[in-house]
Design a protein around this motif. Structure first.
Motif, PDB file in Angstrom:
ATOM      1  N   ARG A 226      -3.341  -8.519  -8.241  1.00  0.00           N
ATOM      2  CA  ARG A 226      -4.387  -8.956  -9.036  1.00  0.00           C
ATOM      3  C   ARG A 226      -5.132  -8.902  -7.483  1.00  0.00           C
ATOM      4  NH1 ARG A 226      -3.332 -12.304 -13.285  1.00  0.00           N
ATOM      5  NH2 ARG A 226      -4.308 -13.744 -12.077  1.00  0.00           N
ATOM      6  N   GLN A 227      -5.177  -8.869  -6.669  1.00  0.00           N
ATOM      7  CA  GLN A 227      -6.401  -8.937  -5.587  1.00  0.00           C
ATOM      8  C   GLN A 227      -6.321  -7.190  -5.200  1.00  0.00           C
ATOM      9  OE1 GLN A 227      -7.805 -11.282  -4.909  1.00  0.00           O
ATOM     10  NE2 GLN A 227      -6.539 -13.197  -5.746  1.00  0.00           N
ATOM     11  N   ASP A 228      -5.789  -6.502  -5.201  1.00  0.00           N
ATOM     12  CA  ASP A 228      -6.245  -5.057  -5.176  1.00  0.00           C
ATOM     13  C   ASP A 228      -5.658  -4.623  -3.952  1.00  0.00           C
ATOM     14  OD1 ASP A 228      -6.756  -2.338  -6.048  1.00  0.00           O
ATOM     15  OD2 ASP A 228      -8.706  -2.787  -5.477  1.00  0.00           O
ATOM     16  N   VAL A 229      -4.775  -5.181  -3.392  1.00  0.00           N
ATOM     17  CA  VAL A 229      -4.041  -4.726  -1.749  1.00  0.00           C
ATOM     18  C   VAL A 229      -3.320  -3.184  -2.144  1.00  0.00           C
ATOM     19  CG1 VAL A 229      -3.965  -7.004  -1.101  1.00  0.00           C
ATOM     20  CG2 VAL A 229      -1.674  -5.964  -2.729  1.00  0.00           C
ATOM     21  N   ARG A 230      -2.397  -2.730  -1.154  1.00  0.00           N
ATOM     22  CA  ARG A 230      -2.336  -1.578  -0.697  1.00  0.00           C
ATOM     23  C   ARG A 230      -0.943  -1.678  -0.769  1.00  0.00           C
ATOM     24  NH1 ARG A 230      -5.316   3.276  -1.291  1.00  0.00           N
ATOM     25  NH2 ARG A 230      -3.615   4.040   0.584  1.00  0.00           N
ATOM     26  N   PHE A 231      -0.012  -1.098  -1.658  1.00  0.00           N
ATOM     27  CA  PHE A 231       1.673  -1.117  -1.057  1.00  0.00           C
ATOM     28  C   PHE A 231       1.801   0.035  -0.675  1.00  0.00           C
ATOM     29  CE2 PHE A 231       2.494  -5.281  -3.244  1.00  0.00           C
ATOM     30  CZ  PHE A 231       0.976  -5.255  -4.392  1.00  0.00           C
ATOM     31  N   ALA A 232       2.876  -0.129  -0.189  1.00  0.00           N
ATOM     32  CA  ALA A 232       3.627   1.478   0.532  1.00  0.00           C
ATOM     33  C   ALA A 232       5.278   1.395   0.293  1.00  0.00           C
ATOM     34  CB  ALA A 232       3.318   1.308   2.385  1.00  0.00           C
ATOM     35  N   GLU A 233       6.023   1.904  -0.631  1.00  0.00           N
ATOM     36  CA  GLU A 233       7.460   1.967   0.151  1.00  0.00           C
ATOM     37  C   GLU A 233       8.522   2.645   0.946  1.00  0.00           C
ATOM     38  OE1 GLU A 233       7.581   1.711  -4.416  1.00  0.00           O
ATOM     39  OE2 GLU A 233       9.886   0.883  -4.374  1.00  0.00           O
TER      40      GLU A 233
END
Length: 274
Positions: A226-233
């Protein structure tokens, strides 16, 4: 190799905890300091070896153990270790208060002591330290590094070892449930092997968190999304613990399902958005 997707006031801890540290945290000099936070309860069979292996693979990190008054001597071992190891730190809590609250305590420690990244992992070798360099690379390297990296069982190259079929199915179902209810794009929503950029954690209000147990894993991803952060896996091989006993039980599992359902209602109705 990672899969990147775009999807952040820390309240004071309510529990009475004792922070034991030999000196000011060291880590790497300058920017880029990394803290590895490990929540423990009765992990004396695993903790000494995993601490050494973390340093073997990532010699410049600091380690913080959050111990919930383990009766097996885990906390006593931590006190002995920090006498000789300036990179090692421990928070002693008075009793079992949940994985979520222990992890939040580790995040507060990282914020209060100027770390740029905080990684979380289990003490039982289900999260192998050999994958830690890849996890850190996701948030530290490349043109557009992630804000949150997840060691994932469910991307190409990842997997699980030592689980019966029933547990594999249940894990897949809870991840599907969390993705649908919370609108998450990551494949592994329930894995605790992660690295967070502390700047995005600083934007979270932990007093709003509903979860103190295992469901914090899904809830924190939802709040960060909801804070528009970037995720990686990045792929990992999850290995079922060899020594010690698992801490999750049916009560924890049902509580997690219920909390995800409540958050899902907020997600789909738009309620609670700041």
């Amino acid at each position: 190799m990672s899969n990147l997707s775009k999807d952040t006031s820390i309240s004071a801890p309510t529990e009475k905890s004792k922070v034991v540290t030999r000196s000011a945290p060291l880590g790497e000099t300058g920017s880029g300091r990394v803290l590895v936070a490990i929540a423990t309860y009765n992990e004396i069979e695993n903790l000494p070896q995993i601490v050494d292996e973390i340093y073997s693979h990532c010699p410049h990190v600091d380690i913080l153990v959050i111990d919930d008054n383990s009766p097996d001597g885990t906390g006593d071992w931590c006190d002995e270790r920090l006498v000789e190891d300036r990179r090692f730190h421990c928070i002693h809590r008075p009793g079992k208060q949940g994985l979520g609250s222990a992890t939040f305590a580790g995040m507060r420690f990282a914020l209060e002591n100027g770390y740029e990244y905080v990684a979380t992992m289990d003490a039982d070798f289900s999260h192998s330290p050999r994958f830690l360099p890849d996890l850190l690379a996701c948030v530290r390297e490349g043109v557009d590094p992630a804000d949150v990296a997840i060691g994932s069982r469910y991307v190409a190259g990842g997997g699980v070892q030592g689980w019966p079929l029933k547990r594999r199915i249940m894990s897949r179902l809870i991840n599907l449930y969390a993705r649908v209810m919370l609108g998450l794009q990551v494949r592994d929503c329930s894995g605790a092997f992660r690295c967070y950029r502390t700047s995005v954690l600083r934007e979270l209000d932990f007093s709003d968190m509903q979860s103190q147990g295992y469901s914090y894993l899904e809830e924190i991803l939802w709040r960060l999304k909801r804070q528009d952060v970037r995720f990686a896996e990045t792929p990992i091989l999850f290995v079922d613990r060899i020594a010690g006993q698992t801490k999750i039980n049916l009560r924890e599992a049902f509580s997690a399902v219920w909390i995800i359902f409540q958050l899902g209602l907020k997600n789909w109705t738009g309620l609670g958005r700041k």
